[in-house]
Write a protein that holds these residues in place. Structure first.
Motif, PDB file in Angstrom:
ATOM      1  N   LEU A  13       0.840  -1.203   0.000  1.00 58.83           N
ATOM      2  CA  LEU A  13       0.000   0.000   0.000  1.00 58.83           C
ATOM      3  C   LEU A  13       0.881   1.262   0.000  1.00 58.83           C
ATOM      4  O   LEU A  13       0.588   2.225  -0.711  1.00 58.83           O
ATOM      5  CB  LEU A  13      -0.913  -0.015   1.234  1.00 58.83           C
ATOM      6  N   HIS A  17       0.863   4.367  -2.591  1.00 58.60           N
ATOM      7  CA  HIS A  17       0.738   5.783  -2.210  1.00 58.60           C
ATOM      8  C   HIS A  17       1.909   6.587  -2.783  1.00 58.60           C
ATOM      9  O   HIS A  17       1.718   7.703  -3.272  1.00 58.60           O
ATOM     10  CB  HIS A  17       0.711   5.927  -0.687  1.00 58.60           C
ATOM     11  N   LEU A  20       1.470   7.131  -6.411  1.00 61.10           N
ATOM     12  CA  LEU A  20       0.443   8.161  -6.636  1.00 61.10           C
ATOM     13  C   LEU A  20       1.023   9.557  -6.408  1.00 61.10           C
ATOM     14  O   LEU A  20       0.770  10.485  -7.186  1.00 61.10           O
ATOM     15  CB  LEU A  20      -0.760   7.893  -5.717  1.00 61.10           C
ATOM     16  N   VAL A  45      -8.511   8.029 -13.239  1.00 54.83           N
ATOM     17  CA  VAL A  45      -7.377   7.749 -12.347  1.00 54.83           C
ATOM     18  C   VAL A  45      -7.849   6.873 -11.188  1.00 54.83           C
ATOM     19  O   VAL A  45      -7.192   5.890 -10.822  1.00 54.83           O
ATOM     20  CB  VAL A  45      -6.736   9.063 -11.820  1.00 54.83           C
ATOM     21  N   GLN A  46      -9.008   7.237 -10.643  1.00 55.54           N
ATOM     22  CA  GLN A  46      -9.527   6.451  -9.521  1.00 55.54           C
ATOM     23  C   GLN A  46      -9.791   4.998  -9.949  1.00 55.54           C
ATOM     24  O   GLN A  46      -9.365   4.053  -9.281  1.00 55.54           O
ATOM     25  CB  GLN A  46     -10.834   7.095  -9.025  1.00 55.54           C
ATOM     26  N   ASP A  47     -10.480   4.819 -11.076  1.00 54.92           N
ATOM     27  CA  ASP A  47     -10.784   3.461 -11.559  1.00 54.92           C
ATOM     28  C   ASP A  47      -9.496   2.683 -11.819  1.00 54.92           C
ATOM     29  O   ASP A  47      -9.388   1.506 -11.493  1.00 54.92           O
ATOM     30  CB  ASP A  47     -11.604   3.516 -12.859  1.00 54.92           C
ATOM     31  N   LEU A  49      -6.536   3.153 -10.516  1.00 51.65           N
ATOM     32  CA  LEU A  49      -5.860   2.798  -9.262  1.00 51.65           C
ATOM     33  C   LEU A  49      -6.517   1.594  -8.597  1.00 51.65           C
ATOM     34  O   LEU A  49      -5.840   0.686  -8.103  1.00 51.65           O
ATOM     35  CB  LEU A  49      -5.940   3.980  -8.291  1.00 51.65           C
ATOM     36  N   MET A  50      -7.846   1.605  -8.594  1.00 52.80           N
ATOM     37  CA  MET A  50      -8.597   0.488  -7.983  1.00 52.80           C
ATOM     38  C   MET A  50      -8.272  -0.821  -8.709  1.00 52.80           C
ATOM     39  O   MET A  50      -8.058  -1.855  -8.091  1.00 52.80           O
ATOM     40  CB  MET A  50     -10.115   0.730  -8.072  1.00 52.80           C
ATOM     41  N   TRP A  53      -4.752  -1.920  -7.952  1.00 55.84           N
ATOM     42  CA  TRP A  53      -4.641  -2.498  -6.608  1.00 55.84           C
ATOM     43  C   TRP A  53      -5.204  -3.928  -6.608  1.00 55.84           C
ATOM     44  O   TRP A  53      -4.603  -4.836  -6.034  1.00 55.84           O
ATOM     45  CB  TRP A  53      -5.363  -1.617  -5.579  1.00 55.84           C
TER      46      TRP A  53
ATOM     47  N   MET B  61      -6.653  14.296  -5.547  1.00 59.65           N
ATOM     48  CA  MET B  61      -5.491  13.564  -5.059  1.00 59.65           C
ATOM     49  C   MET B  61      -5.802  12.951  -3.691  1.00 59.65           C
ATOM     50  O   MET B  61      -5.481  11.789  -3.438  1.00 59.65           O
ATOM     51  CB  MET B  61      -4.315  14.546  -4.971  1.00 59.65           C
ATOM     52  N   ARG B  63      -8.737  12.218  -2.562  1.00 57.97           N
ATOM     53  CA  ARG B  63      -9.751  11.170  -2.754  1.00 57.97           C
ATOM     54  C   ARG B  63      -9.079   9.874  -3.208  1.00 57.97           C
ATOM     55  O   ARG B  63      -9.420   8.784  -2.742  1.00 57.97           O
ATOM     56  CB  ARG B  63     -10.777  11.641  -3.797  1.00 57.97           C
ATOM     57  N   TRP B  64      -8.104   9.980  -4.102  1.00 56.41           N
ATOM     58  CA  TRP B  64      -7.438   8.772  -4.596  1.00 56.41           C
ATOM     59  C   TRP B  64      -6.676   8.074  -3.464  1.00 56.41           C
ATOM     60  O   TRP B  64      -6.726   6.857  -3.344  1.00 56.41           O
ATOM     61  CB  TRP B  64      -6.481   9.122  -5.744  1.00 56.41           C
ATOM     62  N   HIS B  65      -5.987   8.889  -2.654  1.00 58.85           N
ATOM     63  CA  HIS B  65      -5.260   8.292  -1.515  1.00 58.85           C
ATOM     64  C   HIS B  65      -6.253   7.613  -0.556  1.00 58.85           C
ATOM     65  O   HIS B  65      -6.033   6.488  -0.111  1.00 58.85           O
ATOM     66  CB  HIS B  65      -4.463   9.371  -0.764  1.00 58.85           C
ATOM     67  N   SER B  67      -9.202   6.480  -1.201  1.00 59.19           N
ATOM     68  CA  SER B  67      -9.808   5.283  -1.807  1.00 59.19           C
ATOM     69  C   SER B  67      -8.897   4.083  -1.635  1.00 59.19           C
ATOM     70  O   SER B  67      -9.370   2.974  -1.359  1.00 59.19           O
ATOM     71  CB  SER B  67     -10.045   5.499  -3.299  1.00 59.19           C
ATOM     72  N   LEU B  68      -7.595   4.307  -1.798  1.00 65.60           N
ATOM     73  CA  LEU B  68      -6.658   3.190  -1.617  1.00 65.60           C
ATOM     74  C   LEU B  68      -6.740   2.662  -0.187  1.00 65.60           C
ATOM     75  O   LEU B  68      -6.833   1.440   0.041  1.00 65.60           O
ATOM     76  CB  LEU B  68      -5.221   3.651  -1.910  1.00 65.60           C
ATOM     77  N   ASP B  69      -6.723   3.600   0.777  1.00 58.33           N
ATOM     78  CA  ASP B  69      -6.786   3.178   2.186  1.00 58.33           C
ATOM     79  C   ASP B  69      -8.075   2.417   2.470  1.00 58.33           C
ATOM     80  O   ASP B  69      -8.084   1.380   3.127  1.00 58.33           O
ATOM     81  CB  ASP B  69      -6.709   4.407   3.108  1.00 58.33           C
ATOM     82  N   LEU B  71      -9.971   0.881   0.421  1.00 54.80           N
ATOM     83  CA  LEU B  71     -10.011  -0.407  -0.287  1.00 54.80           C
ATOM     84  C   LEU B  71      -9.318  -1.492   0.548  1.00 54.80           C
ATOM     85  O   LEU B  71      -9.799  -2.620   0.637  1.00 54.80           O
ATOM     86  CB  LEU B  71      -9.279  -0.244  -1.627  1.00 54.80           C
ATOM     87  N   VAL B  72      -8.229  -1.103   1.165  1.00 56.70           N
ATOM     88  CA  VAL B  72      -7.494  -2.051   2.003  1.00 56.70           C
ATOM     89  C   VAL B  72      -8.340  -2.438   3.204  1.00 56.70           C
ATOM     90  O   VAL B  72      -8.464  -3.622   3.549  1.00 56.70           O
ATOM     91  CB  VAL B  72      -6.155  -1.433   2.459  1.00 56.70           C
ATOM     92  N   GLU B  75     -10.967  -4.773   2.165  1.00 50.14           N
ATOM     93  CA  GLU B  75     -10.449  -6.134   1.942  1.00 50.14           C
ATOM     94  C   GLU B  75     -10.244  -6.866   3.268  1.00 50.14           C
ATOM     95  O   GLU B  75     -10.549  -8.038   3.399  1.00 50.14           O
ATOM     96  CB  GLU B  75      -9.092  -6.059   1.223  1.00 50.14           C
ATOM     97  N   ARG B 187     -20.570   3.876  -9.562  1.00 53.67           N
ATOM     98  CA  ARG B 187     -19.295   4.358  -9.024  1.00 53.67           C
ATOM     99  C   ARG B 187     -19.523   5.214  -7.774  1.00 53.67           C
ATOM    100  O   ARG B 187     -18.818   5.085  -6.779  1.00 53.67           O
ATOM    101  CB  ARG B 187     -18.586   5.182 -10.110  1.00 53.67           C
ATOM    102  N   ARG B 190     -20.369   2.963  -4.983  1.00 48.38           N
ATOM    103  CA  ARG B 190     -19.174   2.238  -4.536  1.00 48.38           C
ATOM    104  C   ARG B 190     -18.333   3.150  -3.629  1.00 48.38           C
ATOM    105  O   ARG B 190     -17.799   2.721  -2.616  1.00 48.38           O
ATOM    106  CB  ARG B 190     -18.350   1.794  -5.742  1.00 48.38           C
ATOM    107  N   LEU B 194     -17.173   2.609   0.403  1.00 48.77           N
ATOM    108  CA  LEU B 194     -15.827   2.733   0.968  1.00 48.77           C
ATOM    109  C   LEU B 194     -15.849   3.591   2.242  1.00 48.77           C
ATOM    110  O   LEU B 194     -15.200   3.274   3.232  1.00 48.77           O
ATOM    111  CB  LEU B 194     -14.878   3.339  -0.074  1.00 48.77           C
TER     112      LEU B 194
END
Lengths: 177, 238
Positions: A13, A17, A20, A45-47, A49-50, A53, B61, B63-65, B67-69, B71-72, B75, B187, B190, B194
């Motif tokens: 992760l 980051h 990104l 970008v969001q899609d 990245l998802m 991942w 930016m 939001r993307w960070h 979303s990654l968090d 998503l984890v 999971e 979307r 979704r 999150l």
């Protein structure tokens, strides 16, 4: 040896980051060039990245993580464009008209930088996508054809028309300066 | 005569055979006029290099960070298949029962209709189904906003149960949006999930949960406003 082991490890992760942070701007920029729409570019970008991942175990380290995600993000932009405007990949004969500039385009242009944006504005959607993927992303013609699900000859024609239009508009700018 | 199209392909070193590339190389060495044409093309294309990188908007930016968090977290919280089945069974039982009932009533009515009425206008059906989806979604968003407004921070178990139920309902609408080819709506839903998942994360502090709740209430209000502008006969294209 340690470096070799590292390349076969599934990215973490923190590495996502970091990628990104390093390349978010570049990913957004290329998506903006492809879609000419800031909202689509953000979503792409969001899609991307998802997707990256969720497929991170498929990353084998032969390329840099940033490059690997970049490609996925570009594909996400293409997919988004196709879903929202499926007609753009229709036969080229119908693709000659330049689309009218909308307020969204104007914002994209402002964000993208005037010269390239103004040049790309002269192109139809298909021509623009062909040009961006070939000239900026440096994809092979057959990769573009595969991705857009069309023949290489169509991609060539799209590229030729794009370059022709761009040269004309560049000559016009020169004469105006 | 070498055309501009061939020169373009030569510039990119793509789409030409090796032999063709060599022929053009030789011609460029021998023909000054051709060399000048190629030089002009190269210079024009060279000016359109991608050196104008745009800064991504700061909120995007973030939001993307996030979303990654999220998503984890999502999971990590994913239940085992058996637990998921049981949970789905519990939360989906009422909905499934209602759906079966509606289907049974529909079939019964359909079987008993006279022939002339047994072939309803499909366009009308589709519009009605779209309409009920949109109104169901509106009710769901309204209820969720109210439930989140009255969230009990002292009772963790109750709070988690409530949010788990909201997640489950949200997934149904997400699935329906996907099936009705509305990726924009899917979307957005979704993204809601999150945020909801982050609210049931055991590692989240009260401040984190409050921030997530405030964000979600804001998003829900915005989406309801958007839906209010959409015609009652259309699925919202977000």
């Amino acid at each position: 040896m340690a470096a070799l082991l590292k390349t076969t490890t599934t990215p973490t992760l923190d590495e996502f980051h970091a990628a990104l942070d390093n390349c978010g701007d570049r990913w957004y920029s290329v998506c903006l060039k492809i879609t000419r729409n800031p909202a689509y570019a953000e979503d792409a970008v969001q899609d991307g990245l998802m997707t990256a991942w969720s497929k991170r175990e498929q990353f084998h380290g032969s390329a840099k993580l940033e490059t690997w995600i970049h490609r996925i993000v570009v594909n996400a932009a293409l997919q988004l464009l196709r879903k929202n405007r499926p007609q753009i990949w229709q036969p080229l004969e119908e693709d000659f008209a330049v689309e009218p500039v909308t307020p969204v385009d104007a914002r994209a242009e402002q964000e993208m930088g005037m010269e390239l944006a103004a040049a790309l504005e002269q192109l139809s959607e298909f021509e623009r996508v062909c040009f961006v993927l070939k000239h900026i992303e440096q994809w092979r013609l057959n990769e573009i054809a595969e991705s857009l699900e069309t023949a290489v000859s169509n991609i060539k024609q799209g590229l030729f028309r794009a370059v022709r239009k761009l040269r004309i508009s560049m000559a016009e700018w020169r004469s105006e300066l | 005569m070498i055309s501009d199209e061939q020169l373009i392909l030569y510039y990119y070193r793509d789409g030409l055979s090796k032999q063709h590339l060599e022929e053009i190389s030789m011609a460029l060495e021998q023909d000054a006029q051709l060399a000048e044409r190629f030089s002009m093309l190269s210079s024009q294309l060279g000016r359109l290099e991608a050196d104008d990188e745009v800064a991504a908007p700061a909120p995007a930016m973030r939001r993307w960070h996030n979303s990654l968090d999220q998503l984890v977290v999502s999971e990590q919280r994913k239940p085992s298949p058996l637990a998921w089945l049981w949970q789905s069974f519990q939360s989906g039982f009422a909905v499934a029962a209602a759906a079966v009932l509606v289907l049974a009533v529909g079939i019964t009515i359909g079987l008993n209709l006279p022939d002339g009425l047994n072939n309803p206008n499909q366009g009308f059906e589709a519009a009605e189904s779209t309409d009920s989806f949109a109104s169901g979604l509106r009710v769901f968003l309204q209820e969720t906003e109210m439930q989140l407004a009255g969230l009990d921070y002292d009772n963790t178990a109750q709070r988690q149960a409530l949010i788990t139920e909201i997640i489950s309902r949200n997934r149904m609408y997400q699935l329906a949006a996907q099936n009705s080819s509305d990726p924009g709506l899917a979307r957005v839903l979704r993204a809601f999930e999150l945020v909801l998942v982050s609210m049931v994360n055991e590692q989240s502090s009260d401040a984190d949960i409050e921030a997530a709740r405030a964000q979600l209430v804001f998003e829900l209000t915005a989406m309801q406003t958007k839906l209010a502008h959409v015609s009652s006969k259309q699925v919202p294209q977000l």
